[in-house]
Design a protein around this motif. Structure first.
Motif, PDB file in Angstrom:
ATOM      1  N   PRO A   9       0.815  -1.228   0.000  1.00 26.64           N
ATOM      2  CA  PRO A   9       0.000   0.000   0.000  1.00 26.64           C
ATOM      3  C   PRO A   9       0.846   1.275   0.000  1.00 26.64           C
ATOM      4  O   PRO A   9       0.451   2.286  -0.592  1.00 26.64           O
ATOM      5  CB  PRO A   9      -0.826  -0.127   1.284  1.00 26.64           C
ATOM      6  CG  PRO A   9      -0.920  -1.595   1.532  1.00 26.64           C
ATOM      7  CD  PRO A   9       0.411  -2.136   1.098  1.00 26.64           C
ATOM      8  N   VAL A  10       1.994   1.219   0.667  1.00 26.92           N
ATOM      9  CA  VAL A  10       2.886   2.383   0.655  1.00 26.92           C
ATOM     10  C   VAL A  10       3.417   2.632  -0.747  1.00 26.92           C
ATOM     11  O   VAL A  10       3.427   3.771  -1.247  1.00 26.92           O
ATOM     12  CB  VAL A  10       4.053   2.174   1.640  1.00 26.92           C
ATOM     13  CG1 VAL A  10       5.041   3.349   1.547  1.00 26.92           C
ATOM     14  CG2 VAL A  10       3.536   2.029   3.060  1.00 26.92           C
ATOM     15  N   LEU A  11       3.858   1.568  -1.433  1.00 27.66           N
ATOM     16  CA  LEU A  11       4.363   1.713  -2.799  1.00 27.66           C
ATOM     17  C   LEU A  11       3.254   2.127  -3.758  1.00 27.66           C
ATOM     18  O   LEU A  11       3.514   2.820  -4.747  1.00 27.66           O
ATOM     19  CB  LEU A  11       5.006   0.406  -3.265  1.00 27.66           C
ATOM     20  CG  LEU A  11       6.345   0.056  -2.606  1.00 27.66           C
ATOM     21  CD1 LEU A  11       6.869  -1.274  -3.138  1.00 27.66           C
ATOM     22  CD2 LEU A  11       7.381   1.155  -2.853  1.00 27.66           C
ATOM     23  N   ILE A  45       2.157   9.274  -6.669  1.00 31.42           N
ATOM     24  CA  ILE A  45       2.975  10.491  -6.674  1.00 31.42           C
ATOM     25  C   ILE A  45       3.859  10.559  -7.919  1.00 31.42           C
ATOM     26  O   ILE A  45       3.973  11.606  -8.576  1.00 31.42           O
ATOM     27  CB  ILE A  45       3.834  10.553  -5.397  1.00 31.42           C
ATOM     28  CG1 ILE A  45       2.938  10.720  -4.164  1.00 31.42           C
ATOM     29  CG2 ILE A  45       4.852  11.693  -5.475  1.00 31.42           C
ATOM     30  CD1 ILE A  45       3.669  10.607  -2.834  1.00 31.42           C
ATOM     31  N   LEU A  46       4.478   9.435  -8.267  1.00 30.72           N
ATOM     32  CA  LEU A  46       5.373   9.431  -9.422  1.00 30.72           C
ATOM     33  C   LEU A  46       4.636   9.733 -10.722  1.00 30.72           C
ATOM     34  O   LEU A  46       5.207  10.325 -11.648  1.00 30.72           O
ATOM     35  CB  LEU A  46       6.076   8.071  -9.530  1.00 30.72           C
ATOM     36  CG  LEU A  46       7.027   7.695  -8.392  1.00 30.72           C
ATOM     37  CD1 LEU A  46       7.644   6.328  -8.643  1.00 30.72           C
ATOM     38  CD2 LEU A  46       8.118   8.741  -8.219  1.00 30.72           C
ATOM     39  N   GLN A  47       3.370   9.335 -10.802  1.00 31.70           N
ATOM     40  CA  GLN A  47       2.614   9.576 -12.030  1.00 31.70           C
ATOM     41  C   GLN A  47       2.323  11.058 -12.259  1.00 31.70           C
ATOM     42  O   GLN A  47       1.887  11.442 -13.345  1.00 31.70           O
ATOM     43  CB  GLN A  47       1.299   8.783 -12.006  1.00 31.70           C
ATOM     44  CG  GLN A  47       1.513   7.297 -12.186  1.00 31.70           C
ATOM     45  CD  GLN A  47       0.200   6.550 -12.367  1.00 31.70           C
ATOM     46  OE1 GLN A  47      -0.069   5.993 -13.422  1.00 31.70           O
ATOM     47  NE2 GLN A  47      -0.624   6.538 -11.322  1.00 31.70           N
ATOM     48  N   LEU A  72       6.063  -0.309 -12.030  1.00 28.61           N
ATOM     49  CA  LEU A  72       5.607  -0.347 -13.422  1.00 28.61           C
ATOM     50  C   LEU A  72       4.307  -1.126 -13.557  1.00 28.61           C
ATOM     51  O   LEU A  72       3.498  -0.856 -14.449  1.00 28.61           O
ATOM     52  CB  LEU A  72       6.675  -0.960 -14.323  1.00 28.61           C
ATOM     53  CG  LEU A  72       7.925  -0.112 -14.573  1.00 28.61           C
ATOM     54  CD1 LEU A  72       8.812  -0.780 -15.617  1.00 28.61           C
ATOM     55  CD2 LEU A  72       7.560   1.294 -15.045  1.00 28.61           C
ATOM     56  N   SER A  73       4.090  -2.093 -12.674  1.00 29.69           N
ATOM     57  CA  SER A  73       2.875  -2.906 -12.750  1.00 29.69           C
ATOM     58  C   SER A  73       1.633  -2.157 -12.273  1.00 29.69           C
ATOM     59  O   SER A  73       0.511  -2.538 -12.629  1.00 29.69           O
ATOM     60  CB  SER A  73       3.050  -4.188 -11.933  1.00 29.69           C
ATOM     61  OG  SER A  73       3.045  -3.917 -10.537  1.00 29.69           O
ATOM     62  N   ILE A  74       1.816  -1.104 -11.489  1.00 31.29           N
ATOM     63  CA  ILE A  74       0.659  -0.388 -10.938  1.00 31.29           C
ATOM     64  C   ILE A  74       0.516   1.023 -11.503  1.00 31.29           C
ATOM     65  O   ILE A  74      -0.409   1.748 -11.125  1.00 31.29           O
ATOM     66  CB  ILE A  74       0.751  -0.292  -9.402  1.00 31.29           C
ATOM     67  CG1 ILE A  74       1.991   0.505  -8.990  1.00 31.29           C
ATOM     68  CG2 ILE A  74       0.755  -1.683  -8.772  1.00 31.29           C
ATOM     69  CD1 ILE A  74       2.034   0.855  -7.514  1.00 31.29           C
ATOM     70  N   THR A  75       1.418   1.437 -12.383  1.00 26.50           N
ATOM     71  CA  THR A  75       1.361   2.782 -12.954  1.00 26.50           C
ATOM     72  C   THR A  75       1.441   2.692 -14.472  1.00 26.50           C
ATOM     73  O   THR A  75       1.661   1.622 -15.045  1.00 26.50           O
ATOM     74  CB  THR A  75       2.521   3.664 -12.452  1.00 26.50           C
ATOM     75  OG1 THR A  75       3.766   3.137 -12.953  1.00 26.50           O
ATOM     76  CG2 THR A  75       2.577   3.694 -10.933  1.00 26.50           C
ATOM     77  N   ASN A  76       1.311   3.834 -15.113  1.00 29.89           N
ATOM     78  CA  ASN A  76       1.510   3.923 -16.567  1.00 29.89           C
ATOM     79  C   ASN A  76       2.794   4.668 -16.897  1.00 29.89           C
ATOM     80  O   ASN A  76       2.911   5.296 -17.950  1.00 29.89           O
ATOM     81  CB  ASN A  76       0.312   4.608 -17.223  1.00 29.89           C
ATOM     82  CG  ASN A  76       0.051   5.995 -16.646  1.00 29.89           C
ATOM     83  OD1 ASN A  76       0.796   6.479 -15.792  1.00 29.89           O
ATOM     84  ND2 ASN A  76      -1.009   6.636 -17.098  1.00 29.89           N
TER      85      ASN A  76
END
Length: 275
Positions: free
Chosen positions: A176-178, A184-186, A228-232
């Motif tokens: 959940p933290v990641l 944030i990174l997106q 990478l698996s949870i973001t674009n």
């Protein structure tokens, strides 16, 4: 047996003569330029510099294909060495016009560098403030530390939070933290993002990985794959590397120091960085 094809005799001068003639013309232009610079005033010198800048991008881009040197092939940072370069080439007479022009040009470039560094620092500071606010809103201040330089904003996560000892598998309770880190990174899809794994200096023993270099690389890769698996995010803009024990932030002789050294850093480079 195949026959060798005879070389075709082409009309006109040989190719090497054209190349040689071009070289001589370039040398002539170079020496004419040197001669003219020995007598021009400051205004003409600035005109020449502006012409070079527009034509060859000498002062804005730096070298890309010439070997290392004080002023060559080191990117924007090469301009910081101008004083060292000028001093190393020897001092001219006080009355020499070229010396005054060069000194003025150096001062102008130094001012430009300072302005660029100030702009880089301001952008990083703004990014850091926005990221810190997002972390505080999610109550993640104990899990993530935020720092910044003129080049990037850095998020630091404790290794003990992410992994068990000697393991590269992410703990379930840290996901959940990641997930929040990914959100944030997106916000910065066009930025270079670098994920670095770090360890303490305790040798590996009886584990899957034979040394700390492999362990730190594996941990950085695990974080990379999960984000990478949870973001674009564009994978081409996200790097991962293992730094092993070689970049400690605390004393490895104490348990507390070793705990601080076991970490994963995520660096978000600003749009003005020289990365």
């Amino acid at each position: 047996m195949a026959k060798r094809k005879e070389d075709e005799v082409k009309p006109g001068a040989p190719a090497w003569q054209s190349t040689f003639a071009d070289l001589m013309n370039l040398l002539l232009c170079f020496f004419v330029l040197l001669f003219s610079m020995s007598t021009v005033d400051a205004q003409k010198f600035e005109m020449i510099a502006a012409s070079f800048n527009q034509t060859f991008s000498i002062f804005t881009a730096g070298a890309t294909a010439i070997g290392d040197g004080v002023l060559v092939s080191n990117g924007v940072s090469q301009l910081n060495e101008l004083d060292k370069f000028i001093n190393s080439t020897g001092k001219m007479d006080d009355g020499d016009v070229v010396s005054e022009d060069v000194a003025e040009a150096v001062e102008e470039l130094k001012e430009a560098i300072e302005e660029l560094e100030q702009a880089q620092m301001e952008e990083s500071e703004q990014m850091a403030e926005a990221i810190q606010e997002a972390i505080d809103e999610r109550d993640l201040g104990k899990e993530i530390d935020v720092e910044f330089t003129s080049q990037y904003v850095q998020l630091t996560l404790k290794g003990s939070l992410l992994f068990d000892s000697g393991s590269t598998e992410l703990k379930a309770d840290v996901l959940p933290v990641l997930d929040q880190v990914g959100v944030i990174l997106q916000r910065y899809p066009g930025s270079i993002i670098e994920i670095e794994g770090h360890t303490d200096n305790v040798p590996m023993s009886g584990a899957k990985y034979s040394n700390n270099d492999e362990l730190s690389s594996g941990r950085a890769l695990s974080v990379f794959n999960y984000l990478l698996s949870i973001t674009n995010l564009d994978p081409a803009l996200v790097k991962h590397s293992g730094r092993g024990e070689y970049v400690p932030v605390a004393d490895n002789s104490t348990p507390e120091g070793r705990t601080m050294n076991r970490r994963v850093e995520i660096k978000i480079y600003n749009s003005l960085s020289s990365y």
